[in-house]
Motif scaffolding. Structure first.
Motif, short mmCIF file in Angstrom:
data_model
loop_
_atom_site.label_atom_id
_atom_site.label_comp_id
_atom_site.label_asym_id
_atom_site.label_seq_id
_atom_site.Cartn_x
_atom_site.Cartn_y
_atom_site.Cartn_z
N ASP A 154 1.70 -36.43 -21.72
CA ASP A 154 1.68 -37.83 -22.27
C ASP A 154 0.54 -37.91 -23.30
OD1 ASP A 154 2.51 -40.02 -23.33
OD2 ASP A 154 2.28 -41.00 -21.46
N GLY A 155 0.66 -37.57 -24.68
CA GLY A 155 -0.60 -37.69 -25.55
C GLY A 155 -1.43 -38.95 -25.66
N THR A 177 3.48 -29.41 -18.19
CA THR A 177 2.59 -30.18 -17.57
C THR A 177 1.19 -30.16 -18.01
OG1 THR A 177 1.99 -28.36 -16.11
CG2 THR A 177 3.84 -29.78 -15.32
N VAL A 178 0.35 -31.11 -17.65
CA VAL A 178 -1.07 -31.18 -18.20
C VAL A 178 -1.91 -29.88 -17.44
CG1 VAL A 178 -1.02 -33.52 -18.53
CG2 VAL A 178 -1.66 -32.72 -16.47
N THR A 192 9.61 -38.16 -42.25
CA THR A 192 8.74 -38.17 -40.98
C THR A 192 8.55 -36.85 -40.42
OG1 THR A 192 10.04 -39.03 -39.27
CG2 THR A 192 8.61 -40.62 -40.59
N LYS A 193 7.61 -36.35 -40.10
CA LYS A 193 7.51 -35.02 -39.14
C LYS A 193 8.09 -35.19 -37.81
CE LYS A 193 3.89 -31.76 -37.64
NZ LYS A 193 2.51 -31.57 -37.43
N PRO A 194 9.17 -34.35 -37.51
CA PRO A 194 9.66 -34.53 -36.03
C PRO A 194 8.79 -33.98 -35.10
CG PRO A 194 10.52 -32.38 -37.40
CD PRO A 194 9.60 -33.14 -38.38
N GLY A 195 8.71 -34.56 -33.92
CA GLY A 195 7.85 -34.37 -32.82
C GLY A 195 8.23 -32.93 -32.14
N ALA A 255 -5.76 -42.25 -24.10
CA ALA A 255 -6.35 -43.42 -23.49
C ALA A 255 -7.43 -43.05 -22.22
CB ALA A 255 -5.41 -44.44 -22.72
N MET A 256 -7.02 -41.94 -21.35
CA MET A 256 -7.90 -41.64 -20.65
C MET A 256 -9.34 -41.18 -21.03
SD MET A 256 -5.78 -39.57 -17.59
CE MET A 256 -4.47 -40.34 -16.77
#
Length: 191
Positions: A140-141, A78-79, A55-58, A146-147
């Motif tokens: 947080d992706g 941060t965002v 798997t591709k590492p994050g 979800a937003m």
């Protein structure tokens, strides 16, 4: 000079009463408990990239490893204020999908969405929504996507797209089905 002839030089691990114990990886609770009982030095390290090697590492795991190894103070991702302002303006708009859903449920005109209503829809605390609006929350992706769906705006991707409306969702492949039916009809006429 006579001292030089009488002394001997010993080379190797057994010169000072044996070498130090080698570092080993302990697998299992019983081996760990046995090492603790003998008084050995036990250290634990957290692995950030676990799982299938295929798997591709994050990138976040790689960043955490970099943070762990560095002695400097590393800034947290941060965002940012642009995402925070986009969330705030979309939440205060009665045209957002969440505002329309709440209005439909309450059988009233669409109004602005409060932070607590958005938090309830996302299943997070209202303080977390406030941190996102301030731009101080860590990226947080999953929560950002979800937003996006609840507010109807783009919050991930390139800087230019942040705050733009999401494209309308329709039936998947509707355009391709229309094109294929035209192609099939022309094939049928040729026979």
């Amino acid at each position: 000079m006579s001292d030089d002839w009488e002394t001997s030089v010993k080379i190797g691990s057994k010169t000072r009463g044996g070498g130090a114990q080698r570092e080993s990886v302990v697998k299992g609770k019983s081996a760990l408990n046995a090492a603790m009982r003998t008084g050995s030095v036990v250290a634990t390290e957290k692995k950030y990239a676990v799982g299938n090697a295929a798997t591709k590492p994050g990138p976040e795991g790689q960043r955490l490893t970099k943070v762990d190894r560095s002695d400097d103070i590393v800034k947290v991702n941060t965002v940012g204020t642009k995402v925070g302002k986009a969330i705030s303006s979309a939440r205060n708009s009665p045209d957002s999908p969440l505002a329309k859903a709440i209005a439909l449920r309450e059988k009233a005109d669409p109004k602005t969405v409060t932070q607590s209503q958005l938090a309830a829809a996302l299943k997070v605390k209202a303080a977390d929504v406030a941190k996102f609006e301030n731009g101080t929350a860590t990226r947080d992706g999953k929560l950002l996507r979800a937003m996006e769906t609840n507010l109807g705006i783009k919050l991930t991707g390139s800087e230019e797209l942040i705050g733009t409306p999401l494209p309308p969702r329709g039936k998947k492949g509707a355009a391709s089905k229309g094109e294929s039916s035209k192609g099939e009809s022309s094939k049928g006429k040729g026979k």
